[in-house]
Design a protein around this motif. Structure first.
Motif, PDB file in Angstrom:
ATOM      1  N   ALA A  93      42.699  30.160  96.400  1.00  0.00           N
ATOM      2  CA  ALA A  93      43.028  30.857  95.212  1.00  0.00           C
ATOM      3  C   ALA A  93      44.462  31.582  95.538  1.00  0.00           C
ATOM      4  O   ALA A  93      45.280  31.459  94.374  1.00  0.00           O
ATOM      5  N   ASP A  94      44.680  32.205  96.606  1.00  0.00           N
ATOM      6  CA  ASP A  94      45.909  32.893  96.809  1.00  0.00           C
ATOM      7  C   ASP A  94      47.112  32.148  96.586  1.00  0.00           C
ATOM      8  O   ASP A  94      48.041  32.305  96.240  1.00  0.00           O
ATOM      9  N   ASN A  97      47.702  31.817  92.991  1.00  0.00           N
ATOM     10  CA  ASN A  97      47.985  32.954  92.311  1.00  0.00           C
ATOM     11  C   ASN A  97      49.382  33.213  92.675  1.00  0.00           C
ATOM     12  O   ASN A  97      50.520  33.538  91.905  1.00  0.00           O
ATOM     13  N   LYS A  98      49.892  33.062  94.022  1.00  0.00           N
ATOM     14  CA  LYS A  98      51.246  33.347  94.470  1.00  0.00           C
ATOM     15  C   LYS A  98      52.300  32.543  93.552  1.00  0.00           C
ATOM     16  O   LYS A  98      53.432  33.011  93.600  1.00  0.00           O
ATOM     17  N   ASP A 100      51.945  31.547  90.670  1.00  0.00           N
ATOM     18  CA  ASP A 100      51.786  31.661  89.391  1.00  0.00           C
ATOM     19  C   ASP A 100      51.516  30.273  88.573  1.00  0.00           C
ATOM     20  O   ASP A 100      52.336  29.678  87.729  1.00  0.00           O
ATOM     21  N   GLN A 171      38.554  35.425  84.620  1.00  0.00           N
ATOM     22  CA  GLN A 171      38.680  34.309  83.630  1.00  0.00           C
ATOM     23  C   GLN A 171      38.666  34.171  82.432  1.00  0.00           C
ATOM     24  O   GLN A 171      38.875  32.924  81.981  1.00  0.00           O
ATOM     25  N   GLU A 210      38.491  33.596  91.836  1.00  0.00           N
ATOM     26  CA  GLU A 210      39.731  34.406  92.510  1.00  0.00           C
ATOM     27  C   GLU A 210      40.905  33.725  91.726  1.00  0.00           C
ATOM     28  O   GLU A 210      41.884  34.378  92.003  1.00  0.00           O
ATOM     29  N   THR A 211      41.001  32.897  90.874  1.00  0.00           N
ATOM     30  CA  THR A 211      42.394  32.228  90.382  1.00  0.00           C
ATOM     31  C   THR A 211      42.445  32.947  88.937  1.00  0.00           C
ATOM     32  O   THR A 211      41.625  33.454  88.162  1.00  0.00           O
ATOM     33  N   TYR A 212      43.719  33.243  88.651  1.00  0.00           N
ATOM     34  CA  TYR A 212      44.480  33.673  87.538  1.00  0.00           C
ATOM     35  C   TYR A 212      44.913  32.689  86.545  1.00  0.00           C
ATOM     36  O   TYR A 212      46.164  33.052  85.927  1.00  0.00           O
TER      37      TYR A 212
END
Length: 373
Positions: A93-94, A97-98, A100, A171, A210-212
């Motif tokens: 997930a990171d 997210n990083k 975007d 989410q 964990e994801t955006y």
């Protein structure tokens, strides 16, 4: 379409506008970023149904999806892994997210103790049935292979249904888009490949929590069902599954571009919107009428164009002490998104889509989930 029991928790009616505005801002850049996640890897082999390695099949499909998507110059592909390495759920997930990212797509294979078979696509939510819980539990148990998992996941217990209750919060604003993507991919599996339809469902997958961004998890089939295991382990099966996943992602990107077109150009004409409606893919929801809500007011206004920035065919309905004003009426979800973009361009920036079944207003999120299955 299949029907299941009512969700333990149905998303409260959300402002579709706000989430689409977020996505529109992200898409002002030329590149559309897709993170492809091959489940398992390294010392985590995934399931071993019929002697196959889930981690290898998932990776093969992911790489094929990436290769197909890379043909589109405006799509940038990132991978959580490109070889047989272990990546934590949070680490996956990171990466998204990083970056975007605009989409996160996680690919897996399923397993069961009987002859269960077919493809299924998941978005984040509370498991609505024992089967959904068991699928999520199985994928989440990988955390036991991670160091310091208790600290990383704040005491989350894959074996406890109570641990899933808070999973949907981050989410929620992307659930609409996740369902749209999941539905497009699932439809491709069923219509193009004639896979058994295990539908679009909600379940508590940690990697999705964990994801955006809009995120889906795909169970491509059951390795424990010999014919399906052989298919998924073959080049033919992997090529076909990858092709349909890619088509679903590309179709989603096109839908998003249409729905946020007011962010891409300063003016949309009626002619442009009519042409777009004629060319867009039909996504029909039988028995449902979608409308765009323009405004709500205690004043009873004449539904004439001069009262609504030149819009014709505006309807008025009274709910309690308020009069609500609607534009458009269609069972085609993609078409109503175009209409929403049109009225937003006209100045109704907070306009949003509502759904009716007959004369009764129903929750849009329920309609999208129930009929995407």
């Amino acid at each position: 379409m299949k029907t299941n029991t009512i969700y333990l928790l149905v998303l409260l009616f959300m402002s579709y506008f706000s989430s689409m505005e977020i996505l529109a801002q992200k898409n002002k850049s030329n590149q559309f970023i897709v993170v492809l996640d091959a489940g398992h890897g390294g010392h985590d082999s995934g399931n071993r149904g019929s002697g196959y390695f889930e981690k290898n099949i998932a990776l093969n499909i992911v790489l094929k999806v990436g290769k197909e998507l890379e043909k589109n110059k405006n799509i940038k592909i990132l991978y959580t892994r490109t070889d047989d390495t272990f990546v934590t759920l949070k680490g996956r997930a990171d990466i998204a997210n990083k970056a975007d990212a605009d989409l996160f797509v996680s690919i897996h294979c399923d397993a069961f103790h009987n002859n269960a078979n077919g493809a299924g696509t998941f978005v984040l939510g509370l498991h609505r049935s024992k089967d959904n819980f068991e699928i999520a539990k199985k994928e989440n148990e990988v955390i036991f292979l991670e160091e310091n998992y208790e600290e990383t996941y704040a005491g989350f217990d894959p074996n406890s249904p109570e641990s899933f209750i808070g999973l949907t919060i981050l989410q929620e604003e992307y659930l609409d888009q996740s369902i749209l993507l999941a539905g497009l991919i699932q439809t491709n599996f069923v219509n193009s490949l004639k896979r058994n339809d295990r539908s679009v469902r909600q379940a508590g997958f940690l990697v999705l929590r964990e994801t955006y961004m809009p995120s889906v998890l795909i169970e491509t089939g059951f390795l424990t069902y010999k014919p399906e295991g052989e298919y998924l382990n073959s080049k033919k099966g992997q090529n076909e599954m990858a092709a349909e996943i890619s088509k679903g992602i590309i179709s989603y990107k096109k839908n998003l571009a249409l729905a946020t077109s007011n962010a891409q150009s300063p003016v949309i004409t009626e002619k442009e919107i009519d042409e777009a409606i004629k060319s867009t893919e039909k996504k029909i929801y039988e028995g449902i009428d979608f409308k765009v809500q323009l405004a709500a007011s205690s004043k009873k206004l004449a539904t004439k164009p001069y009262n609504f920035k030149g819009l014709k065919n505006v309807d008025r309905e009274k709910e309690g002490n308020l009069y609500k004003y609607f534009y458009g009426k269609t069972s085609n979800y993609n078409e109503i998104q175009l209409m929403k973009a049109y009225v937003q361009d006209k100045g109704y920036k907070s306009a949003f889509v509502v759904a009716f079944k007959g004369s009764e207003k129903v929750k849009l999120s329920e309609v999208l989930i129930q009929q995407a299955k």
